[in-house]
Design a protein around this motif. Structure first.
Motif, PDB file in Angstrom:
ATOM      1  N   GLY A 399       0.803  -1.222   0.000  1.00 21.08           N
ATOM      2  CA  GLY A 399       0.000   0.000   0.000  1.00 21.08           C
ATOM      3  C   GLY A 399       0.828   1.259   0.000  1.00 21.08           C
ATOM      4  O   GLY A 399       0.605   2.169  -0.800  1.00 21.08           O
ATOM      5  N   ILE A 400       1.820   1.323   0.909  1.00 17.41           N
ATOM      6  CA  ILE A 400       2.600   2.559   1.026  1.00 17.41           C
ATOM      7  C   ILE A 400       3.839   2.551   0.151  1.00 17.41           C
ATOM      8  O   ILE A 400       4.429   3.599  -0.105  1.00 17.41           O
ATOM      9  CB  ILE A 400       2.995   2.830   2.489  1.00 17.41           C
ATOM     10  CG1 ILE A 400       3.968   1.764   3.002  1.00 17.41           C
ATOM     11  CG2 ILE A 400       1.773   2.902   3.372  1.00 17.41           C
ATOM     12  CD1 ILE A 400       4.446   2.010   4.419  1.00 17.41           C
ATOM     13  N   GLY A 401       4.240   1.372  -0.331  1.00 15.41           N
ATOM     14  CA  GLY A 401       5.434   1.305  -1.180  1.00 15.41           C
ATOM     15  C   GLY A 401       5.266   2.028  -2.500  1.00 15.41           C
ATOM     16  O   GLY A 401       6.236   2.516  -3.079  1.00 15.41           O
ATOM     17  N   GLY A 402       4.020   2.105  -2.973  1.00 13.58           N
ATOM     18  CA  GLY A 402       3.776   2.814  -4.227  1.00 13.58           C
ATOM     19  C   GLY A 402       4.109   4.285  -4.170  1.00 13.58           C
ATOM     20  O   GLY A 402       4.275   4.936  -5.208  1.00 13.58           O
ATOM     21  N   SER A 403       4.231   4.844  -2.964  1.00 15.93           N
ATOM     22  CA  SER A 403       4.570   6.261  -2.821  1.00 15.93           C
ATOM     23  C   SER A 403       6.024   6.550  -3.189  1.00 15.93           C
ATOM     24  O   SER A 403       6.384   7.707  -3.394  1.00 15.93           O
ATOM     25  CB  SER A 403       4.328   6.713  -1.369  1.00 15.93           C
ATOM     26  OG  SER A 403       2.997   6.486  -0.979  1.00 15.93           O
ATOM     27  N   LEU A 404       6.852   5.517  -3.252  1.00 13.57           N
ATOM     28  CA  LEU A 404       8.279   5.722  -3.500  1.00 13.57           C
ATOM     29  C   LEU A 404       8.548   6.326  -4.876  1.00 13.57           C
ATOM     30  O   LEU A 404       9.553   7.006  -5.072  1.00 13.57           O
ATOM     31  CB  LEU A 404       9.031   4.396  -3.349  1.00 13.57           C
ATOM     32  CG  LEU A 404       9.088   3.829  -1.921  1.00 13.57           C
ATOM     33  CD1 LEU A 404       9.571   2.381  -1.933  1.00 13.57           C
ATOM     34  CD2 LEU A 404       9.990   4.689  -1.044  1.00 13.57           C
ATOM     35  N   ILE A 405       7.647   6.066  -5.816  1.00 12.29           N
ATOM     36  CA  ILE A 405       7.765   6.619  -7.168  1.00 12.29           C
ATOM     37  C   ILE A 405       6.457   7.332  -7.497  1.00 12.29           C
ATOM     38  O   ILE A 405       5.385   6.888  -7.081  1.00 12.29           O
ATOM     39  CB  ILE A 405       8.075   5.518  -8.205  1.00 12.29           C
ATOM     40  CG1 ILE A 405       9.464   4.932  -7.933  1.00 12.29           C
ATOM     41  CG2 ILE A 405       8.003   6.057  -9.629  1.00 12.29           C
ATOM     42  CD1 ILE A 405       9.860   3.821  -8.878  1.00 12.29           C
ATOM     43  N   SER A 406       6.534   8.394  -8.246  1.00 11.91           N
ATOM     44  CA  SER A 406       5.355   9.230  -8.490  1.00 11.91           C
ATOM     45  C   SER A 406       4.191   8.469  -9.103  1.00 11.91           C
ATOM     46  O   SER A 406       3.034   8.711  -8.766  1.00 11.91           O
ATOM     47  CB  SER A 406       5.724  10.421  -9.381  1.00 11.91           C
ATOM     48  OG  SER A 406       6.230   9.976 -10.629  1.00 11.91           O
ATOM     49  N   PHE A 407       4.471   7.539 -10.033  1.00 14.37           N
ATOM     50  CA  PHE A 407       3.384   6.799 -10.661  1.00 14.37           C
ATOM     51  C   PHE A 407       3.335   5.354 -10.157  1.00 14.37           C
ATOM     52  O   PHE A 407       2.829   4.461 -10.836  1.00 14.37           O
ATOM     53  CB  PHE A 407       3.486   6.825 -12.192  1.00 14.37           C
ATOM     54  CG  PHE A 407       4.829   6.427 -12.738  1.00 14.37           C
ATOM     55  CD1 PHE A 407       5.179   5.105 -12.907  1.00 14.37           C
ATOM     56  CD2 PHE A 407       5.752   7.403 -13.085  1.00 14.37           C
ATOM     57  CE1 PHE A 407       6.410   4.751 -13.407  1.00 14.37           C
ATOM     58  CE2 PHE A 407       6.992   7.064 -13.597  1.00 14.37           C
ATOM     59  CZ  PHE A 407       7.325   5.727 -13.758  1.00 14.37           C
ATOM     60  N   GLY A 408       3.833   5.135  -8.934  1.00 17.05           N
ATOM     61  CA  GLY A 408       3.777   3.806  -8.349  1.00 17.05           C
ATOM     62  C   GLY A 408       2.449   3.493  -7.697  1.00 17.05           C
ATOM     63  O   GLY A 408       2.230   2.376  -7.243  1.00 17.05           O
ATOM     64  N   SER A 409       1.556   4.465  -7.656  1.00 15.78           N
ATOM     65  CA  SER A 409       0.235   4.254  -7.058  1.00 15.78           C
ATOM     66  C   SER A 409      -0.799   5.052  -7.825  1.00 15.78           C
ATOM     67  O   SER A 409      -0.466   6.012  -8.541  1.00 15.78           O
ATOM     68  CB  SER A 409       0.228   4.692  -5.589  1.00 15.78           C
ATOM     69  OG  SER A 409       0.382   6.097  -5.480  1.00 15.78           O
ATOM     70  N   ALA A 410      -2.053   4.662  -7.670  1.00 17.63           N
ATOM     71  CA  ALA A 410      -3.144   5.392  -8.328  1.00 17.63           C
ATOM     72  C   ALA A 410      -3.191   6.832  -7.847  1.00 17.63           C
ATOM     73  O   ALA A 410      -3.448   7.759  -8.632  1.00 17.63           O
ATOM     74  CB  ALA A 410      -4.473   4.696  -8.054  1.00 17.63           C
TER      75      ALA A 410
END
Length: 456
Positions: A399-410
């Motif tokens: 869930g929070i790992g996607g924040s590491l890159i700008s387009f790693g999360s919705a």
């Protein structure tokens, strides 16, 4: 360190261990498997450098997603394999895309409608007129994002708060960039501890890996990790105040604005109900909310004329490149999964390699690069032998790992569309170290709470 290197060797040499299903052939060692991965990496590189190449991120994403599936279909025909398998996988990918696509479509329509009705101009006035500094506004938008996300989901929350951000300030990047990162990190962290705050959390919950209340135990890890990142980012934000003219006329919301806000809340509730209680996709409830908005638009048109509010005008203002990006990237990841690359999760989870805990920590980095939804899907299909604490850990990291890159999360992709040219891959990576620090703080809190104190 040796274990991490051994995993890289596995990815490059021992791919034969990975399997898709009993019916789908393993293609990772074939030319189409290698080509799919290579095309994805090249496309990812172009997306990451969209500023340098002056190309919209949706173009390489669409090309990779569509072209790789065409290559897979060609390979099946050339080798006289069952093309029906490709057809079924494409249908599954289309279904996944449609659910996200229409969810986004409705959320964006509501946001554009609120902009047109003057809601955000009034909100901006209320915030700035109180004399809050940029730093206070930074913390305010961050906390709102963190606590709204568990209810409204991380994407909708990020879209709403980034709109507030850009109405407060349109040029000062030393406020906008850390403010945008703050909103994305807060939305993803807030969504991680709620069963319906993030799609990956929802997947773990509906798969029966934990009860509803189990996910609430992730709150300490989520909030403390976020606070560390927010504190580091806040040091960059200026202490000055936004320019405010006391003589400026107070912005007035148009008639019907409050009703649209209410309908937006109802739409979110319907999305939750349709999925949690009716076993429908969340977008079904969102589309019902769109129906309500169209009814209200018809009523306003009859009363005030078409210039007052036109729902199709709001639809025309939607960031279509963001929707196209999602279509492309989800199709591309679907191709990676189909040929067998993502199912390598079943190998690294083995105790002889990384084991559950280190693998779950690595999932956060993989989620940032690939996208957390298919990664979580692959993990759930592999179904490694883990206790509830590790299932909650992978929920947290994905869930929070996607924040590491700008387009790693919705959430990140949505904010990139709202703050186009300001919040970019490059501007995000400049401060990615602050997110990394918060990421490891969350993991440390999880370890202390779950492994040492056994508080869950």
């Amino acid at each position: 360190m040796f274990k991490f290197i051994s995993v890289l060797v596995l990815l490059l040499t021992n791919v034969a261990y990975a399997t898709n299903t009993a019916e789908t052939p393993n293609l990772v060692n074939t030319w189409v498997g290698i080509a799919t991965l290579a095309i994805f990496v090249i496309g990812y590189f172009i997306i990451a450098n969209e500023e340098k190449y002056d190309v919209d991120k949706s173009l390489p994403a669409l090309f990779v997603g569509i072209f790789t599936f065409l290559l897979i279909a060609l390979y099946f025909i050339m080798n006289d394999l069952d093309i029906k398998l490709v057809h079924e996988e494409a249908e599954n990918v289309i279904l996944e895309i449609a659910e996200i696509f229409f969810f986004l479509f409705v959320a964006m329509t509501y946001i554009e409608s609120l902009i047109h009705m003057g809601v955000f101009d009034r909100l901006k006035y209320n915030l700035v007129s109180k004399g809050y500094s940029y730093r206070k506004l930074f913390w305010l938008t961050g906390f709102l994002s963190f606590f709204i996300s568990p209810i409204a989901d991380n994407l909708t929350t990020a879209l709403i708060l980034s709109t507030v951000l850009i109405t407060i300030e349109k040029e000062k990047t030393e406020f906008l960039v850390p403010g945008a990162i703050n909103i994305v990190v807060a939305a993803n962290a807030g969504g991680a501890w709620s069963p319906f705050g993030d799609i990956t959390t929802l997947m773990v919950w509906t798969s029966g890996k934990g009860q509803f209340m189990d996910f609430l135990y992730l709150f300490p890890a989520s909030v403390l990790g976020y606070l560390v990142t927010a504190f580091l980012l806040s040091l960059i934000v200026p202490k000055t105040k936004p320019a405010f003219d006391a003589d400026v006329e107070v912005p007035q919301m148009k008639d019907g604005a409050k009703t649209i806000i209410f309908l937006g809340v109802i739409t979110i509730v319907m999305a939750v109900i349709s999925h949690q209680f009716l076993d429908f996709p969340a977008m079904w409830g969102m589309m019902f909310g769109l129906v309500l908005l169209k009814f209200f638009s018809f009523k306003l048109r009859k009363k005030y004329g078409s210039e007052h509010f036109n729902i199709f005008y709001s639809m025309s203002k939607i960031e279509n490149n963001t929707l196209m990006f999602f279509f492309g990237i989800l199709a591309a990841v679907g191709a990676l999964y189909f040929v067998g690359w993502l199912t390598l999760a079943s190998v690294v989870y083995h105790p002889n390699h990384l084991g559950p805990t280190l693998s779950n920590i690595a999932v956060g980095f993989l989620s940032a690069i690939v996208d957390n939804v298919p990664v979580m899907s692959a993990i759930l299909k592999a179904n490694p032998n883990m206790d509830i604490s590790n299932w909650l850990l992978v929920t947290l990291t994905a869930g929070i790992g996607g924040s590491l890159i700008s387009f790693g999360s919705a959430a990140g992709v949505g904010v990139m569309g709202k703050l186009k040219g300001v919040y970019t891959f490059g501007s995000h990576m400049k401060y990615a170290w602050t997110i990394l620090v918060g990421y490891f703080v969350s993991i440390c809190v999880w370890y202390f709470q779950f492994e040492m104190l056994k508080l869950y």
